[in-house]
Design an enzyme around this catalytic site. Structure first.
Site, short mmCIF file in Angstrom:
data_model
loop_
_atom_site.label_atom_id
_atom_site.label_comp_id
_atom_site.label_asym_id
_atom_site.label_seq_id
_atom_site.Cartn_x
_atom_site.Cartn_y
_atom_site.Cartn_z
N THR A 187 0.84 -1.19 0.00
CA THR A 187 0.00 0.00 0.00
C THR A 187 0.88 1.24 0.00
O THR A 187 2.08 1.17 0.26
CB THR A 187 -0.90 0.07 1.25
N ASP A 188 0.27 2.37 -0.27
CA ASP A 188 0.94 3.63 -0.01
C ASP A 188 0.59 4.05 1.43
O ASP A 188 -0.09 3.34 2.16
CB ASP A 188 0.51 4.67 -1.04
N TRP A 189 1.04 5.23 1.79
CA TRP A 189 1.03 5.72 3.17
C TRP A 189 -0.39 5.79 3.76
O TRP A 189 -1.22 6.55 3.31
CB TRP A 189 1.66 7.11 3.16
#
Length: 825
Positions: A349-351
């Protein structure tokens, strides 16, 4: 990526041709989830002689599971198989968890690269966390100390002695290590049309960071830069799929296969899968409205080429496509990514993007439900990145029977397999005996050379440029980017949003400092364009301009990335427009230099500018490169990697379809139009345009045949001559137009490019071999390749030739009363 939110703190040789990078991609263009009935019914309303090309044999295609319910079989080594057999559920979930460095350092701020072991130990011992990420630029020795301590504790506290994999945002060089070579951002590299620079960027990155414990580089950005409002457009290689695929594959191959860093290996991360770069409103992490067919034709190829080059990981699009968050989309993360594209690696995932499903996108009622949705869709690792709630929720979901342990094995196995392939079990510790590689002058010279080939000359009235040093006695350099190092490098440099000006290396030449060096016999001066009270200093700038022989106006933007770069108007700010007009009023030659991560709309000041350079974000070598182009030491050779907008309300990439030319059409309303004269920009604006200090002539475009049949190829040749008086480099761009298609076709699409150096008077024959399946087909919404009969137009330089593709006899019969496409000559 990755948003490192500081929440606790408030020699290049000749370039060969590039269309072959998509060879492997073409063998994958037909991967479909629906090979039988769907194709038959779909084709009933299609045009005649449509060949659906199964570029991979049906026997080798993975079958589509019902509703994507069946899990793929993991492909793991004996070591990973043995580990999974010994690991508890909690240990497996820990491998799927990634935390930021702020939860294990001493102060809770990104730039603090000092480990707090008391914070780290319970995260390893109790939560079995398998990955950490990020930081900011500090000296290499400090990174080694931090990484060594991190790995020692992980190996000691982990029951099975599993090493940590550390991820970092090295976006254009080893940008989070102090003193390294900082290359131009990708939008500039795309303008060079020279994939060697993408390779060199990757090489410099690993040479200056692999020994420091940086195992996982969150690059390259493979998004397609079609929306110039998007604040991350500068991270892309531009708006063309072939250039993005070629550059991205070159970066991935070098980063992951470099042998100079042995015994270490580094994983690349293609991001952001997929469609992230075309948000409807231009703002970061928002909704993109993209048809399935357009995803297949424009947004998939760069990722597919990188995967075919061996890409080990992808980072997921933080936004939505057609209203569905990509982090929760099984259609994208499993059906497309895994089944169609054949990706076997790790999807991270991203942040905070699982939490974003709850807080922002409102598609999950709580974090536990969001966690289920993301893992069920196909997420392998959660960049949580502050808490261990993910570990608790995944365990509960397995205990409740909503997620199977087999599903957890799949993701944990992929993470462990990545660690195994990188050699982390054998070589987990960093080393100090090669730190002399960090700051290598040879790498910095390569960054300068990349900058030289990435700056585009958009206007040069009356051969204003180059300014001969012997003829210039007084030169004025003004504007917000005139004496700024930060502006040249943009975001992701030293830190997420860059750093204060004073913290950049003093050795980096600003445009002003580089011009002083380049014009040693002239008085080169600069003035602040605002006084101490913040008022514009237009009177003093006008007076200085009248005394100068020429004025260089360095305009543009401060560093930004992600949401902090959102804008509602690309127009050059009013204060900068006033600055430009004040200087132009002096009547001296003015050179406009545009610095920033996206094109500022400069229509109102372009006409009276004698010369215009698009500098973009050329990196730490950009000041020198721009000064050398202005002086004439360097002959510019870059061409626009995007379509330069002229109006804030109209953004259109070059490969738009014919409908977007509606102002030029008279198919309705005849006699009612009141259009007036068509706007003519005062500078180059089209994709692939750029001026040189020499001139190139294209002539004698020839085709070996005017008709292609079956899988037969046609050889296209054109003569390119340097007709000027100085050496120069020319990127030869070959475009094809499919004149009629069942799905509306782009007005033109780049199919091959090649950059060569030419001496004055030299002629070269440039060649492009047109192969039907590679160059004439296009995918439908399911990814099946459509090869249709009809006419095509080949364009290179100012030359055009028309040819026809004829399908094999068995496929050429049209339904009664229906003509094949392009049947009229």
């Amino acid at each position: 990526m990755t948003t490192s939110h500081p929440t606790s703190e408030a020699p290049v040789g000749v370039v060969k041709g590039y269309s072959s990078v998509l060879d492997a991609l073409t063998v994958r263009v037909a991967y479909t989830l629906l090979l039988g009935t769907t194709l038959c019914t779909w084709s009933s309303c299609q045009r005649a002689a449509v060949q659906t090309i199964p570029a991979t044999s049906a026997a080798t295609l993975p079958s589509a599971p019902a509703a994507s319910s069946a899990l793929p079989r993991p492909v793991v080594s004996e070591r990973v198989t043995a580990l999974l057999a010994q690991m508890t559920l909690e240990e497996k979930i820990g491998q799927m968890t990634q935390l930021t460095n702020t939860v294990i350092n001493t102060t809770g701020v990104q730039r603090d690269i000092t480990l707090d072991s008391a914070k780290l130990v319970p995260l390893i011992r109790d939560y079995h966390v398998g990955s950490f990420l990020n930081g900011e630029a500090v000296p290499a020795a400090q990174w080694v100390k931090y990484s060594a301590a991190l790995q020692r504790i992980a190996l000691r506290e982990s029951r099975l002695h599993i090493p940590i994999i550390y991820g970092i945002d090295h976006m254009h060089g080893a940008s989070y290590v102090a003193g390294t070579a900082i290359f131009p951002h990708n939008l500039n590299l795309g303008a060079s049309f020279n994939p060697e620079f993408a390779r060199q960027t990757a090489r410099a990155t690993v040479l200056e960071s692999a020994d420091l414990g940086h195992h996982w580089v969150f690059a390259p950005v493979l998004d397609l830069g079609v929306n110039t409002y998007w604040p991350r457009v500068y991270e892309t290689y531009g708006e063309d799929p072939l250039v993005a695929a070629t550059m991205g594959a070159a970066f991935v191959k070098e980063l992951q296969e470099n042998t100079e860093i042995a015994p270490y290996k580094v994983a690349a991360c293609g991001k952001h899968f997929l469609g992230y770069s075309d948000p409807r409103n231009g703002w970061d992490r928002t909704n993109a409205m993209i048809s399935e067919q357009r995803i297949q034709e424009f947004f998939r190829p760069s990722f597919q080429a990188a995967m075919d080059a061996g890409l080990k990981t992808v980072m997921i699009n933080s936004g939505l496509i057609n209203g569905e968050p990509v982090h929760a989309s099984k259609a994208i993360l499993t059906d497309l990514l895994r089944t169609q594209m054949g990706f076997k690696g790790v999807a991270v995932t991203d942040w905070e993007d699982i939490i974003r499903l709850v807080r922002v996108q409102k598609t999950a009622a709580n974090e536990k439900e969001a966690t289920f949705m993301a893992i069920d869709a196909g997420v392998d690792m959660a960049m949580t990145p502050y808490t261990t709630n993910f570990c608790r929720y995944v365990k509960e979901l397995v205990q409740e029977g909503r997620l199977s342990e087999e599903r957890i094995n799949l993701s944990a196995g992929r993470v462990l397999q990545l660690k195994d392939e990188l050699g982390l079990f054998e070589h987990p510790m960093p080393r100090t005996d090669r730190l002399n590689r960090v700051g290598d002058p040879a790498l910095k010279l390569q960054a300068v050379e990349a900058a030289r080939e990435s700056v585009v000359l958009l206007k040069n009235d009356n051969q204003t440029l180059p300014l001969a040093p012997a003829a210039v006695k007084r030169l004025l350099v003004v504007g917000p980017s005139a004496d700024s190092r930060a502006n040249l490098a943009g975001g992701w440099t030293l830190a997420w949003q860059g750093r204060p000006e004073a913290e950049y290396p003093k050795e980096v030449l600003t445009i002003y400092a580089a011009l002083k060096k380049e014009f040693p016999g002239a008085q080169v001066e600069t003035l602040p364009y605002r006084d101490a009270a913040g008022r514009l200093s237009l009177t003093s700038i006008g007076a200085a301009a009248r005394k100068a022989d020429a004025v260089v106006l360095a305009i543009g933007e401060r560093p930004y990335t992600e949401g902090l770069g959102n804008t509602s108007d690309l127009t050059l700010p009013d204060d900068q427009q006033q600055l430009v007009r004040a200087a132009q009023a002096a009547g001296k030659p003015t050179v406009l230099v545009i610095i920033g991560g996206r094109p500022s709309i400069i229509r109102t000041v372009a006409e009276k500018s004698s010369a215009i350079l698009w500098g973009g974000l050329p990196g730490f070598g950009g000041g020198q490169a721009i000064a050398e182009i202005i002086s004439g030491k360097v002959n510019p050779s870059a061409k626009l990697s995007f379509t330069y907008p002229q109006f804030a309300g109209h953004i259109s990439p070059y490969h738009h379809d014919n409908n977007e030319n509606s102002l030029d059409l008279s198919d309705f309303g005849a006699g009612f139009e009141n259009r007036g004269p068509k706007f003519k920009p005062a500078m180059l604006t089209e994709y692939g345009e750029g001026l040189s200090y020499t001139s190139f002539r294209y002539r004698n475009l020839q085709l070996s045949d005017s008709v292609l049949t079956g899988n037969g190829a046609v050889r296209a040749t054109v003569q390119v001559t340097n007709t000027g008086k100085r050496a120069g480099k020319e990127a030869v761009l070959w475009f094809l137009t499919d004149e009629v298609g069942r799905i509306t076709r782009p007005v033109r699409l780049l199919k091959h490019f090649e950059k060569q150096a030419f001496q004055p008077g030299e002629t070269r024959e440039m060649v492009f071999e047109i192969q039907p399946q590679r160059h004439l087909s296009y995918p439908n919404a399911q990814g099946q390749s459509q090869l249709e009969e009809g006419y095509f137009t080949l364009r290179v330089g100012d030359q055009t030739r028309r040819f026809r593709y004829a399908a094999p006899a068995a496929a050429t019969t049209a339904p009664l009363g229906q003509k094949g496409s392009g049947s009229q000559p």
